[in-house]
Motif scaffolding. Structure first.
Motif, PDB file in Angstrom:
ATOM      1  N   ILE A  21       1.701   9.325   4.548  1.00 25.17           N
ATOM      2  CA  ILE A  21       0.526   8.768   3.857  1.00 25.17           C
ATOM      3  C   ILE A  21       0.609   7.248   3.791  1.00 25.17           C
ATOM      4  N   TRP A  22      -0.501   6.596   4.090  1.00 26.23           N
ATOM      5  CA  TRP A  22      -0.685   5.161   3.824  1.00 26.23           C
ATOM      6  C   TRP A  22      -2.171   4.977   3.564  1.00 26.23           C
ATOM      7  N   LEU A  23      -2.593   3.792   3.099  1.00 29.06           N
ATOM      8  CA  LEU A  23      -3.997   3.564   2.757  1.00 29.06           C
ATOM      9  C   LEU A  23      -4.533   2.325   3.451  1.00 29.06           C
ATOM     10  N   GLN A  26      -4.285  -1.349   1.905  1.00 24.37           N
ATOM     11  CA  GLN A  26      -3.381  -1.039   0.789  1.00 24.37           C
ATOM     12  C   GLN A  26      -2.850  -2.288   0.079  1.00 24.37           C
ATOM     13  N   LEU A  67       4.991   4.178   0.237  1.00 17.73           N
ATOM     14  CA  LEU A  67       4.148   4.764   1.292  1.00 17.73           C
ATOM     15  C   LEU A  67       4.948   4.897   2.596  1.00 17.73           C
ATOM     16  N   PRO A 288     -12.880   6.871  -0.627  1.00 17.32           N
ATOM     17  CA  PRO A 288     -12.157   5.799  -1.348  1.00 17.32           C
ATOM     18  C   PRO A 288     -12.609   5.654  -2.800  1.00 17.32           C
ATOM     19  N   MET A 291     -10.482   6.820  -5.704  1.00 17.31           N
ATOM     20  CA  MET A 291      -9.387   5.999  -6.227  1.00 17.31           C
ATOM     21  C   MET A 291      -9.850   5.177  -7.428  1.00 17.31           C
ATOM     22  N   ASN A 317      -4.882   9.525   4.648  1.00 13.25           N
ATOM     23  CA  ASN A 317      -5.382   8.176   4.388  1.00 13.25           C
ATOM     24  C   ASN A 317      -6.718   8.316   3.674  1.00 13.25           C
ATOM     25  N   LEU A 318      -7.304   7.194   3.294  1.00 13.86           N
ATOM     26  CA  LEU A 318      -8.661   7.211   2.777  1.00 13.86           C
ATOM     27  C   LEU A 318      -9.613   7.177   3.963  1.00 13.86           C
ATOM     28  N   ILE A 322      -9.302   0.884   0.487  1.00 11.20           N
ATOM     29  CA  ILE A 322      -9.298   0.972  -0.970  1.00 11.20           C
ATOM     30  C   ILE A 322     -10.011  -0.270  -1.514  1.00 11.20           C
ATOM     31  N   VAL A 331      -3.266   5.698  -7.181  1.00 10.45           N
ATOM     32  CA  VAL A 331      -2.509   5.736  -5.923  1.00 10.45           C
ATOM     33  C   VAL A 331      -1.193   6.473  -6.162  1.00 10.45           C
TER      34      VAL A 331
END
Ligand SMILES: Cc1c2[nH]c(c1CCC(=O)O)Cc1[nH]c(c(CCC(=O)O)c1C)Cc1[nH]c(c(CCC(=O)O)c1C)Cc1[nH]c(c(C)c1CCC(=O)O)C2
Length: 344
Positions: A21-23, A26, A67, A288, A291, A317-318, A322, A331
């Motif tokens: 997972i990452w955004l 971010q 992350l 998103p 969040m 991911n989104l 974000i 998060v």
């Protein structure tokens, strides 16, 4: 070679549980530590071009949330900046640059990429040294269509009407502009790989306003050109393509562009998302806005995405970046829930 970096395994087509997972976006204003570092810089581009500060803001979400991937802190508009378009970020308004004319496109400079963007490569080198072994490092650039929309209008515009109109009135010059951006971006990405990036993402944030014909000419072909140029220079380069809003046109996007992973925004229907995943890795696609909302809505959204996509090769991911209004606590909650998720 198998990697300890989960995201790279997924890009090779493996299903990993729980998914990495990452955004998108971010590092940003929703984090108080970002705002603190940002205030030390002399404007946003200075933050991008000062390795000490850019490394610091890239590391912030990794330290806070653990992350699985980190994305280089920079911006897609450093390419127009290298093309001498006088890029600036106006506080509270967004990016501005000098709108390019058809005549100027005929005489675009051919910049030496490392001259202006050398500090970005230095940031990538330092990051690979500072990041935990298991954290993947992503390099990125904007896709030619999305970058061109800013170069033509000189700013963000609703439905990218100025760029679409320009393409109708000056078709040859417009294709020439896309080509120039593609070549420069490919060089920029190759140098990010050489500096230590593990994989790349190409952001086509405004793909969703184009007709089928124009999506083919302005998004798919330039994207394929970048992928081909990068792979000719660095065979095996791993690339994520994010064409926001492209909907059903994403069905064969992987085959036609050669990307390893297809980014999905939150409007992509589950049936289509799953079909795309039959061909390989996908990334996305939580709304998103969840969040900002948090709570039960967030939990239900996470469960929906996990239940739809977590059995195949998948990166959580989104569906887009974000936003500054997001609550960092959400998060933390998201990462915990994804890592602890079990099918009910
Ligand atoms: C279209 C686009 C841009 N930049 C980007 C895109 C494509 C992705 C997307 O659609 O969100 C990509 C981008 N921009 C930024 C990153 C850094 C890495 C990360 O994701 O954490 C990345 C990957 C930092 C940034 N880029 C920008 C900020 C905020 C600037 C600030 O701190 O004042 C950040 C953290 C500025 C930016 N940069 C851009 C705009 C329109 C703006 C202004 C809007 C805004 O203020 O959010 C262009």
């Amino acid at each position: 070679m198998t990697s300890v970096r989960k995201l790279l395994k997924v890009l090779e087509g493996e299903a990993v549980t729980p998914p990495p997972i990452w955004l998108m976006r971010q590092a940003g204003r929703y984090l108080p530590e970002y705002r603190a570092t940002r205030s030390q810089a002399n404007g946003f581009l200075d933050l991008c071009y000062t390795p000490d500060l850019a490394v610091e803001v890239t590391m912030q979400p990794i330290r806070r949330f653990g992350l699985d991937a980190s994305i280089l802190f920079s911006d897609i508009l450093v390419i127009p900046d290298a093309l001498e378009r006088n890029v600036r970020f106006v506080e509270g308004e967004g990016p501005r640059m000098d709108p390019i004319s058809a005549e100027e496109i005929a005489n675009l400079p051919k910049p030496e990429i490392a001259r202006k963007l050398g500090p970005v490569f230095e940031t990538v080198r330092r990051l690979r040294g500072d990041l935990p072994e298991e954290t993947a490092l992503l390099g990125f650039c904007g896709a030619p269509w999305t970058v061109a929309t800013y170069m033509i209008a000189g700013r963000g515009t609703p439905e990218q009407a100025p760029a679409r109109l320009f393409a109708m009135n000056h078709p040859d010059e417009f294709l020439k502009l896309l080509d120039a951006i593609s070549e420069l971006s490919a060089e920029y990405l190759v140098q990010q790989l050489d500096a230590g990036a593990d994989a790349l993402q190409i952001f086509d944030s405004w793909a969703g306003v184009l007709s089928e014909t124009d999506f083919d000419r302005f998004c798919v072909r330039p994207m394929k050109r970048i992928v081909d140029l990068v792979r000719a220079a660095r065979p095996g380069a791993r690339i994520i393509g994010f064409a926001k809003g492209a909907g059903a046109l994403l069905e064969d996007y992987r085959e036609r562009t050669g990307v390893d992973c297809v980014g999905l925004d939150w409007t992509v229907p589950r049936s289509l998302a799953r079909r795309i995943q039959q061909g390989g890795a996908v990334q996305g696609n939580l709304d998103p806005l969840l969040m900002v909302a948090g709570g039960r809505a967030l939990d239900e959204g996470i469960d929906r995405v996990m239940s739809d996509l977590s059995e195949g090769p998948f990166i959580f991911n989104l569906g887009h970046g974000i936003t500054p209004q997001a609550d960092p606590e959400n998060v933390t909650r998201l990462v915990e829930r994804v890592r602890g998720w079990r099918r009910a």
